[in-house]
Design a protein around this motif. Structure first.
Motif, short mmCIF file in Angstrom:
data_model
loop_
_atom_site.label_atom_id
_atom_site.label_comp_id
_atom_site.label_asym_id
_atom_site.label_seq_id
_atom_site.Cartn_x
_atom_site.Cartn_y
_atom_site.Cartn_z
N PRO A 1 53.16 49.39 32.24
CA PRO A 1 52.33 48.82 33.31
C PRO A 1 52.70 47.37 33.57
CG PRO A 1 51.00 49.99 31.69
CD PRO A 1 52.36 49.87 31.10
N ILE A 2 52.65 46.96 34.83
CA ILE A 2 53.04 45.60 35.19
C ILE A 2 52.16 44.56 34.50
CG2 ILE A 2 51.58 45.60 37.24
CD1 ILE A 2 54.99 43.85 36.81
N GLY A 3 50.89 44.89 34.28
CA GLY A 3 50.00 43.94 33.61
C GLY A 3 50.38 43.67 32.18
N GLU A 4 51.08 44.59 31.56
CA GLU A 4 51.53 44.40 30.18
C GLU A 4 52.80 43.56 30.13
OE1 GLU A 4 53.15 47.19 26.48
OE2 GLU A 4 51.81 48.05 28.00
N VAL A 5 53.59 43.63 31.19
CA VAL A 5 54.89 42.95 31.22
C VAL A 5 54.79 41.56 31.84
CG1 VAL A 5 57.22 43.06 32.17
CG2 VAL A 5 56.13 45.13 31.28
N LEU A 6 53.98 41.44 32.89
CA LEU A 6 53.91 40.20 33.66
C LEU A 6 52.53 39.59 33.53
CD1 LEU A 6 55.83 38.63 35.64
CD2 LEU A 6 54.57 39.72 37.49
N SER A 7 52.45 38.42 32.88
CA SER A 7 51.17 37.75 32.65
C SER A 7 51.13 36.46 33.46
CB SER A 7 51.00 37.45 31.16
OG SER A 7 49.76 36.80 30.92
N ILE A 8 50.09 36.32 34.29
CA ILE A 8 49.95 35.17 35.17
C ILE A 8 48.69 34.41 34.78
CG2 ILE A 8 49.71 34.39 37.56
CD1 ILE A 8 52.36 35.67 37.07
N ALA A 9 48.77 33.05 34.78
CA ALA A 9 47.62 32.21 34.46
C ALA A 9 47.46 31.12 35.51
CB ALA A 9 47.76 31.59 33.07
N ASN A 10 46.25 30.59 35.61
CA ASN A 10 45.96 29.49 36.52
C ASN A 10 46.67 28.22 36.06
OD1 ASN A 10 44.18 27.01 37.33
ND2 ASN A 10 43.66 28.63 38.78
N ASP A 11 47.30 27.54 37.00
CA ASP A 11 48.07 26.32 36.67
C ASP A 11 47.18 25.21 36.12
OD1 ASP A 11 49.96 24.30 36.56
OD2 ASP A 11 49.74 23.80 38.67
N GLN A 12 45.95 25.10 36.64
CA GLN A 12 45.07 24.00 36.26
C GLN A 12 44.28 24.29 34.99
OE1 GLN A 12 45.28 21.16 37.92
NE2 GLN A 12 46.77 22.06 39.32
N THR A 13 43.74 25.51 34.89
CA THR A 13 42.83 25.82 33.78
C THR A 13 43.49 26.62 32.66
OG1 THR A 13 42.07 27.89 34.79
CG2 THR A 13 40.93 25.86 35.43
N GLY A 14 44.60 27.30 32.97
CA GLY A 14 45.24 28.16 31.99
C GLY A 14 44.55 29.50 31.83
N ALA A 15 43.50 29.73 32.62
CA ALA A 15 42.78 31.01 32.55
C ALA A 15 43.61 32.11 33.21
CB ALA A 15 41.43 30.90 33.23
N PRO A 16 43.48 33.35 32.77
CA PRO A 16 44.24 34.45 33.38
C PRO A 16 43.96 34.54 34.88
CG PRO A 16 43.22 35.17 31.33
CD PRO A 16 42.67 33.81 31.61
N ALA A 17 45.03 34.80 35.66
CA ALA A 17 44.90 34.93 37.11
C ALA A 17 45.29 36.34 37.52
CB ALA A 17 45.79 33.90 37.81
N SER A 18 44.86 36.73 38.72
CA SER A 18 45.15 38.08 39.20
C SER A 18 46.64 38.25 39.42
CB SER A 18 44.39 38.35 40.49
OG SER A 18 44.77 37.43 41.50
N ASN A 19 47.13 39.44 39.11
CA ASN A 19 48.55 39.75 39.24
C ASN A 19 48.86 40.10 40.69
OD1 ASN A 19 51.08 41.31 39.18
ND2 ASN A 19 50.87 41.07 36.96
N PRO A 20 49.87 39.44 41.32
CA PRO A 20 50.19 39.73 42.72
C PRO A 20 50.53 41.19 42.97
CG PRO A 20 51.27 37.72 42.01
CD PRO A 20 50.68 38.35 40.78
N VAL A 21 51.21 41.84 42.02
CA VAL A 21 51.56 43.25 42.20
C VAL A 21 50.29 44.09 42.28
CG1 VAL A 21 52.69 45.23 41.14
CG2 VAL A 21 53.79 42.99 41.05
N GLU A 22 49.33 43.81 41.44
CA GLU A 22 48.08 44.58 41.46
C GLU A 22 47.32 44.34 42.75
OE1 GLU A 22 46.32 43.14 37.89
OE2 GLU A 22 47.46 44.48 36.57
N ARG A 23 47.41 43.13 43.31
CA ARG A 23 46.75 42.87 44.59
C ARG A 23 47.40 43.66 45.72
NH1 ARG A 23 46.89 37.35 43.08
NH2 ARG A 23 48.22 36.80 44.85
N VAL A 24 48.72 43.77 45.69
CA VAL A 24 49.41 44.56 46.71
C VAL A 24 49.00 46.03 46.60
CG1 VAL A 24 51.64 45.38 47.55
CG2 VAL A 24 51.36 42.99 46.90
N ILE A 25 48.94 46.55 45.38
CA ILE A 25 48.52 47.94 45.18
C ILE A 25 47.11 48.16 45.71
CG2 ILE A 25 47.99 49.67 43.43
CD1 ILE A 25 50.27 48.53 41.75
#
Length: 235
Positions: A75-99
């Motif tokens: 799954p893309i969520g397991e391979v690609l991890s995105i975080a907020n630049d300012q807070t470091g909190a997890p951010a939504s994955n662009p691939v999942e948003r497209v899906i």
């Protein structure tokens, strides 16, 4: 019982088989060309199927996220991890948003890509749906690049710009203060000069020297007024 085919039927079957083989070879050639092309570009490329399962990632993506070919099938969520630049909190994955939306998307602002080993890189990206000729949604392709160095340089430029602006502001303040401080003693100097000239009327040498001093004082007044005008205009 096995009935032999008529020659005409046999030829038709062979021709159909050849067409299928040619189509398979053409499709394989197109897939290979696409693989080579995506592997040659300088940006990272990750592709998934319609369910978000990784189907391809080029060498740049492998290097940035720390996954090799073993990422295919995960799954893309397991391979690609995105975080907020300012807070470091997890951010939504662009691939999942497209899906979820079926539309092209990207990060509104640069975000942190967290690699498999924990390394963090600042990236910007675009993710787009993959559609067949009939419009059927079959997957997502995401393209992203490392902009860590670019952001660092932009930060340095911003700091230098702010430092120059602050230096320019201080220069203007200094000129304004200097002009004010220089102008204050000129009035008593001019008044004292007039008093002295009044006491030595008729003395040609004194009057000549007094006229020269008056001219120079007037010149200083004009220069200081110009400095004050420049300061006011700048502000």
């Amino acid at each position: 019982l096995v009935y032999p085919l008529e020659p005409r039927e046999l030829i038709a079957n062979v021709e159909a088989l050849l067409r299928i083989r040619r189509a398979e070879r053409a499709a394989q050639a197109e897939r290979e060309l696409l693989r080579v092309t995506l592997g040659s570009i300088g940006d990272a490329v990750v592709a998934t199927d319609a369910a978000g399962i990784v189907t391809f990632l080029n060498p740049v993506a492998q290097s940035m996220i720390g996954w090799g070919e073993e990422a295919v099938g995960k799954p893309i969520g397991e391979v690609l991890s995105i975080a907020n630049d300012q807070t470091g909190a997890p951010a939504s994955n662009p691939v999942e948003r497209v899906i979820a939306t079926g539309r092209l998307t990207g990060l509104a602002t640069p975000a942190l890509l967290i690699a498999r080993d924990g390394t963090r890189r600042l990236i910007d990206d675009t993710a787009a749906p993959i559609q067949q000729d009939d419009g059927k949604f079959v997957g997502v392709v995401m393209v992203f690049r490392d902009i860590t160095d670019r952001r660092r340089l932009e930060g340095e430029v911003q700091k230098r710009t702010e430092a120059l602006l602050e230096a320019d502001r201080k220069k203007d303040e200094f000129l304004a203060t200097l002009a004010h401080e220089l102008r204050n003693p000129l009035a008593p100097i001019r008044n004292t000069l007039h008093i002295l000239l009044g006491q030595f009327q008729g003395n040609a040498d004194v009057e000549k020297a007094g006229a020269l001093m008056e001219h120079q004082v007037s010149h200083l007044v004009r220069l200081i007024d110009d400095l004050m005008d420049v300061s006011r205009i700048t502000r």
